[in-house]
Design a protein around this motif. Sequence first.
Motif, PDB file in Angstrom:
ATOM      1  N   TRP A  85       0.818  -1.215   0.000  1.00 12.07           N
ATOM      2  CA  TRP A  85       0.000   0.000   0.000  1.00 12.07           C
ATOM      3  C   TRP A  85       0.848   1.259   0.000  1.00 12.07           C
ATOM      4  N   GLY A  86       2.169   1.101   0.252  1.00  9.22           N
ATOM      5  CA  GLY A  86       3.081   2.232   0.213  1.00  9.22           C
ATOM      6  C   GLY A  86       2.933   3.221   1.359  1.00  9.22           C
ATOM      7  N   LEU A  87       2.378   2.752   2.488  1.00  9.72           N
ATOM      8  CA  LEU A  87       2.194   3.651   3.629  1.00  9.72           C
ATOM      9  C   LEU A  87       3.502   3.833   4.390  1.00  9.72           C
ATOM     10  N   SER A  88       3.713   5.013   4.933  1.00 14.36           N
ATOM     11  CA  SER A  88       4.877   5.288   5.780  1.00 14.36           C
ATOM     12  C   SER A  88       4.599   4.722   7.183  1.00 14.36           C
ATOM     13  N   ALA A  89       5.631   4.656   7.999  1.00 17.06           N
ATOM     14  CA  ALA A  89       5.464   4.190   9.381  1.00 17.06           C
ATOM     15  C   ALA A  89       4.464   5.071  10.120  1.00 17.06           C
TER      16      ALA A  89
END
Length: 133
Positions: A85-89
């Motif tokens: 999903w390419g989400l950041s931390a």
Amino acid sequence: MTSDSFNLPPLLRQKAQRYAASLGVSLEQFIVSAVAEKVEILTEHHEYLIFPELTYRRGASGLAVPIVHGTGLRVQTLVIASQQWGLSAEQIAAEYDLSEAQVDAALAFYAVHQQEIDEAMASEVALESVHNV
């Protein structure tokens, strides 16, 4: 190696022999199995020291599944959120109501255990595809 090579106190030897007999194995097999179980527990405990934000839950298959401590949220779920999903931390933490430290620990754990987690994810995808046919 024979069971006689184990220098067990007499009472412990008797108890171990009873358990071994009830399981239908030799005393040696019982002791080796018990040591293997203990080593597995210590190995998991070692992971707790390195990744205190994580723990394990035994799944229906009996396999230990790494999860974020206190949540039941699987490490692989956070890996999917990051990779697919390419989400950041920071985004993952907000999405799942976690601290960034928990997300960072999960992703660091994945880096150390990538092969086994990738295999678990692939197995799950394959199982889902069979059920969706």
